[in-house]
Motif scaffolding. Structure first.
Motif, PDB file in Angstrom:
ATOM      1  N   TRP B 272       0.843  -1.211   0.000  1.00 13.76           N
ATOM      2  CA  TRP B 272       0.000   0.000   0.000  1.00 13.76           C
ATOM      3  C   TRP B 272       0.871   1.252   0.000  1.00 13.76           C
ATOM      4  O   TRP B 272       0.646   2.177  -0.775  1.00 13.76           O
ATOM      5  N   GLU B 273       1.851   1.276   0.889  1.00 14.71           N
ATOM      6  CA  GLU B 273       2.643   2.500   1.074  1.00 14.71           C
ATOM      7  C   GLU B 273       3.606   2.756  -0.078  1.00 14.71           C
ATOM      8  O   GLU B 273       3.829   3.891  -0.461  1.00 14.71           O
ATOM      9  N   THR B 274       4.182   1.692  -0.594  1.00 12.00           N
ATOM     10  CA  THR B 274       5.210   1.876  -1.615  1.00 12.00           C
ATOM     11  C   THR B 274       4.599   1.961  -3.004  1.00 12.00           C
ATOM     12  O   THR B 274       5.022   2.766  -3.826  1.00 12.00           O
ATOM     13  N   MET B 275       3.618   1.129  -3.268  1.00 12.41           N
ATOM     14  CA  MET B 275       3.066   1.043  -4.622  1.00 12.41           C
ATOM     15  C   MET B 275       1.748   1.799  -4.763  1.00 12.41           C
ATOM     16  O   MET B 275       1.257   1.950  -5.875  1.00 12.41           O
ATOM     17  N   LYS B 276       1.193   2.259  -3.652  1.00 13.56           N
ATOM     18  CA  LYS B 276      -0.036   3.081  -3.672  1.00 13.56           C
ATOM     19  C   LYS B 276      -1.209   2.338  -4.283  1.00 13.56           C
ATOM     20  O   LYS B 276      -2.026   2.914  -5.019  1.00 13.56           O
ATOM     21  N   ILE B 277      -1.266   1.046  -4.032  1.00 15.24           N
ATOM     22  CA  ILE B 277      -2.423   0.278  -4.482  1.00 15.24           C
ATOM     23  C   ILE B 277      -3.035  -0.449  -3.293  1.00 15.24           C
ATOM     24  O   ILE B 277      -2.361  -0.746  -2.308  1.00 15.24           O
ATOM     25  N   VAL B 278      -4.338  -0.690  -3.409  1.00 13.83           N
ATOM     26  CA  VAL B 278      -5.088  -1.368  -2.355  1.00 13.83           C
ATOM     27  C   VAL B 278      -5.141  -2.854  -2.684  1.00 13.83           C
ATOM     28  O   VAL B 278      -5.652  -3.240  -3.739  1.00 13.83           O
ATOM     29  N   ILE B 279      -4.575  -3.678  -1.813  1.00  8.19           N
ATOM     30  CA  ILE B 279      -4.692  -5.130  -1.976  1.00  8.19           C
ATOM     31  C   ILE B 279      -5.266  -5.706  -0.689  1.00  8.19           C
ATOM     32  O   ILE B 279      -5.133  -5.118   0.383  1.00  8.19           O
TER      33      ILE B 279
END
Lengths: 320, 320
Positions: B272-279
């Motif tokens: 989330w923090e590094t790639m800015k995606i919600v998984i």
């Protein structure tokens, strides 16, 4: 304050784009059928949350650092910022191999301090007031000979921020409206110049938290007002618009709309849940305006700049 | 249980891909320089969190629904699922214009119930036990004549899930390793067949929560064991691997590694923090194995399937 000539035009923004191309991402533009259905429009989200340092600020800072001549650059750069601009300047200075001095309020979030440190910048702490930041920054510049890179009242920063709109307009034909948030106005002024030059019929509308609505008030008054600010969750937008930025906004922007805090939180959450991307509260402000029906979107092709994705996952707005 | 022939081969997966192409996203593969630097490897993340219904399950369910002959399809489809498979079947049935009956535990999250309802499916609630789910589903099938679409013990579902690996291998040349999580084994078995057929020298390694490590235990024992499960935050992986899935895993998978709950939360947060995606937590399990150094990645080109992005933002694992 920097006196801003009218010399920021799209050619200068395109030159900035060439200059920074190797150092930044050409970020993707993403779409969501669900978002389009909900809004009866075609929305194109320019994902600056995927940009280097997690925000569009990498563009302006990199352009400003790489525009300096060799002798000036060697003396280093300085800025005051508690947020993304500080990290962006630190990173750009590291890429150019020059010193960076970042003045940060002593109460800055640890994650932001670590980001700046990670790029090897020299951090100078100050009291958390605007005056203290500026005074401490002036002191650093006096001592080191570094060049001030203001986060929005700087022509090269503005030109750099305009490159996001250049990419968006190149990638998506036929846009009728482009939206972004407004705080200091660096992104908005660069976006407006790029958009109106590349596509004169396009509308440019900015969104601003109602709790920090100096730009909307100034826009209606026809002159730059410095207003009292209430708290806003969109911390990147608490600052007053700059004078040079406001002059561009007056010339090139069609409207400024304001949004409630509730709408910002709701827009941020909707984008996380529907599009599965992490954006920061400031980035949600244009979509908040869409959710509050502040803008007539019907069947339009609309570009929305999602400005950044740096959030503290331990303090999400819906938990507060 | 469905008797699984050895007839699931890459041609059948490619046929599935043709069949579902119009109904699913070809999801992007994203990279992060920071993730690569941290791990000394080239990581390619296949973003099934951006898939329709927010998870890879759209692939298998759509293939299964569209493989049915006209007369069978008309009688509808049924499944039991508290999660993404239920929404995926509901959506596929709506696309085909046939009834769907989704058996869900009465304590299912409201957001999941709303998702299934949103596709117009008929929801049947049951007690939250595996036995109750299966019994209720059998009852619905008896009454309606609907076809059971099991979430992983179904050849057409497995073939559909394998299409994510097909896209990943087509898009990224030279992959040396492909990783995915394992729960029931639908994704893993489809992935392994596709990967080993398209690129025989590739390694396929699955990651599993240590608290639900039946597949790892079964893999070492050489026979399918049904084990006691402890709680895992990776709720999509609590289920036991299916028998047909396990047979494919024995033939085609190189290793199964297990990860701690702490590593799952940490991996999810890092992405989330590094790639800015919600998984979702289950999607973080392979990267958790990387963070815990369970796999030798050095300088390898590694594909990681991020399985989904459906999370309850009011109950994030680092808040628990």
């Amino acid at each position: 304050m920097v006196e801003l000539s009218k010399s920021i035009d799209v050619d200068r923004i395109r030159a900035a784009h060439e200059r920074i191309r190797a150092y930044i991402h050409r970020t993707p533009v993403i779409t969501s059928e669900r978002m389009n259905e909900t809004n009866g429009a075609s929305l194109f989200f320019k994902c600056e949350n995927f940009q280097k340092i997690g925000a569009f600020k990498a563009r302006g800072a990199t352009n400003a650092v790489f525009t300096l001549d060799e002798a000036t650059a060697k003396r280093g750069v300085a800025t005051h910022s508690s947020g993304n601009h500080g990290a962006a300047v630190a990173r750009a200075a590291k890429l150019r191999g020059i010193p960076a001095h970042i003045v940060m309020p002593s109460n800055s979030a640890k994650v932001k301090i670590r980001a700046v440190e990670g790029y090897g910048a020299h951090i100078v702490f100050c009291e958390p007031t605007e005056e203290a930041r500026e005074a401490k920054c002036a002191e650093v510049i006096e001592k080191t000979g570094a060049t001030l890179l203001h986060s929005f009242e700087n022509e090269n920063v503005i030109a750099g921020q305009g490159t996001a709109a250049v990419e968006l307009l190149e990638d998506i034909p036929g846009l009728e409206l482009i939206m972004c948030p407004v705080g200091g106005g660096g992104l908005l002024s660069g976006t407006a110049i790029a958009a109106k030059s590349m596509r004169p019929q396009i509308k440019v509308i900015a969104a601003e938290p109602a709790n920090a609505d100096d730009t909307a008030q100034s826009f209606r008054a026809g002159r730059r007002l410095v207003t009292e600010k209430k708290f806003t969750i969109a911390d990147g937008l608490r600052t007053n618009i700059g004078q040079p930025n406001f002059e561009i906004v007056q010339r090139c922007v069609d409207d400024i709309v304001t949004v409630s805090e509730e709408a910002i939180v709701s827009a941020m959450r909707t984008i996380w849940e529907t599009m599965k991307i992490v954006i920061e509260p400031s980035a949600a402000v244009p979509y908040a305006a869409i959710m509050e029906n502040k803008i007539d979107l019907r069947e339009k092709r609309v570009g929305v700049i999602l400005t950044g994705g740096n959030v503290d996952l331990d303090a999400l707005p819906w938990d507060l």
